[in-house]
Every structure is written in C-alpha cells, then in structure tokens.
Design a protein around this motif. Structure first.
Motif, PDB file in Angstrom:
ATOM      1  N   THR A 151       6.470  -2.739   5.926  1.00 45.41           N
ATOM      2  CA  THR A 151       5.424  -3.623   6.044  1.00 45.41           C
ATOM      3  C   THR A 151       4.421  -3.919   5.491  1.00 45.41           C
ATOM      4  N   PHE A 155       0.701  -5.993   4.331  1.00 43.14           N
ATOM      5  CA  PHE A 155      -0.438  -6.866   5.230  1.00 43.14           C
ATOM      6  C   PHE A 155      -1.402  -7.269   4.465  1.00 43.14           C
ATOM      7  N   TYR A 201      -4.335  -8.917   3.068  1.00 43.04           N
ATOM      8  CA  TYR A 201      -6.335  -9.387   3.653  1.00 43.04           C
ATOM      9  C   TYR A 201      -6.818  -9.352   2.459  1.00 43.04           C
ATOM     10  N   LEU A 217      -7.807  -9.891   7.976  1.00 42.48           N
ATOM     11  CA  LEU A 217      -6.549  -9.379   7.682  1.00 42.48           C
ATOM     12  C   LEU A 217      -6.184 -10.850   7.683  1.00 42.48           C
ATOM     13  N   TYR A 246      -1.526   3.422   5.821  1.00 41.74           N
ATOM     14  CA  TYR A 246      -0.900   2.731   5.370  1.00 41.74           C
ATOM     15  C   TYR A 246      -2.015   2.929   4.630  1.00 41.74           C
ATOM     16  N   PHE A 300      -3.661   1.249   0.954  1.00 45.76           N
ATOM     17  CA  PHE A 300      -4.138   0.033   0.603  1.00 45.76           C
ATOM     18  C   PHE A 300      -4.032   0.182  -1.547  1.00 45.76           C
TER      19      PHE A 300
END
Lengths: 111, 115
Positions: free
Chosen positions: B32, B34, B36, B46, B104, B106
């Motif tokens: 997964t 993400f 942003y 997000l 998670y 970054f």
C-alpha cells in the motif's frame, strides 16, 4: 530529535466516554496537527492548531496547545466505536516545510 | 530498514505540462502506498491510496483524471500531475507500508512549482 511523543501509547474506553490523548514535543513549532489512521489506511488530517492558538474545536474534537510546556492534548468527547484508530500528532517547523510525527496513541472504543 | 525514496525532490514545470513523481520502497515490498499534498504551513492532506495491482482510491475532492496514480509493482508507485496549473504547486509526499510492518514510512517529498 524533534519527534513528538503521544501519551498514552494505548487507550481502551467504553463507548460514550471521553478519550484524551497527549502529545509532547521538543522544539519551537509553527503549528501542531492531529491525524487519525485506521488500520491499513492512510493518515487523515483531523485538526491543526497554530502556535498562537491555545484551544480549537471541531465537532467532537477539542485540541489544546501549551507552547510553554511544549504539549498538546486531543479530547474526543462521547466516543463511538468508529473512533477506534491510531491518533498521531505532528509538529511543523517555522519554515512550514518539515513535519515530525509522534509515535501515536492506539485508541479502542468498546461498543 | 523501511526506506522510501521519492524522486524528484524538486521540479519546476510550465503550465499545461505533466509531471511524474516516483515513490519507491527500497528494502521492502509496499503493498500500500499513500499520496499526500501539503500547502505551506498547512497539514498533510491525503489524496489517494494505492494498492499494488489495483486502482487507486481517491479522497473526496481529488480529481482522478488530474492526479494519475499507478502502483504497478510492489516497490514503485507513481503520481502524475497532468496539465499542471499554478494552483497545483505544492509539496507532494508519499508513504509506503507493508502488511508486515507496524507503520508506514514517508518519502522525502517533492516540491512542485508550476509557472
């Protein structure tokens, strides 16, 4: 490091009760933000409080900021099972381009 | 461990052109990722969640056709800002996670300036 630290690391409450989470940080900030993360999902922004603000409300959320103590609290009133998630604080420096996340508080609201 | 590389770190492009931002997990498989965006002195917002091999899930208010996300492999996700406009100028950052990881990681972010 400038990383924020949330307290407690884990919190379990009954539905309808209030949940309070605290965040401490180490250096001067421009603003502090609270985020929520459901399991397996991305961070979702909840609320931002600037360094010249002391308290902010958004729905059932109440955030306080004490820059003299370098701490913030997040209060969730009348909690619901759907509030079960991890909550993180993040601090932004005065340049606004960097942010530091705390380790998070895992909140469980029991129906 | 758990290093995420984001490239480029800065990009300036002309209005109307497209820009691709890459997010790579270097030492783990990111099921997964993400994406942003962050405006100066504001919070992360997000934009979308991408799972390897499937279509990205976009947050409300984020245009799917403008912000194209591709997560074709377990180590790479790309965000393409199409037909960029000056209001798309922002800081874009990705994060990547794996089911086996506790959290998670970054990337270092991409500063996009559209002129």
């Amino acid at each position: 490091s400038q990383q924020g630290e949330e307290d407690p690391q884990a919190l379990s409450i009954q539905e309808g009760e209030n949940a309070t989470m605290n965040c401490s940080y180490k250096t001067s900030i421009n603003n502090l933000q609270w985020y929520r993360q459901n399991s397996g999902r991305g961070l979702v922004h909840l609320i931002l409080i600037r360094s010249n603000e002391r308290e902010k409300h958004s729905g059932r959320l109440r955030v306080t900021l004490d820059t003299s103590k370098k701490s913030s609290s997040l209060l969730i009133t009348a909690s619901r099972a759907a509030d079960t998630a991890s909550y993180f604080c993040a601090t932004a420096t005065n340049t606004g381009n960097q942010f530091y996340f705390g380790t998070g508080t895992s909140l469980t609201v029991i129906p | 461990g758990a290093v995420v590389s984001q490239h480029p770190s800065r990009v300036i492009c002309k209005s109307g052109t497209s820009v691709k931002i890459e997010c790579r997990s270097l030492d783990f498989q990111a099921t997964t990722m993400f994406w942003y965006r962050q405006f100066p002195k504001q919070s992360l917002m997000l934009m979308a969640t991408s799972n390897e091999g499937s279509k990205a899930t976009y947050e409300q208010g984020v245009e799917k056709d403008k912000f194209l996300i591709n997560h074709a492999s377990l180590t790479l996700s790309t965000l393409t800002v199409t037909s960029a406009h000056p209001e798309d100028s922002s800081f874009y950052i990705c994060s990547a996670g794996d089911r086996g990881l506790r959290g998670y990681t970054f990337g270092s972010g991409t500063r996009l300036t559209v002129v």
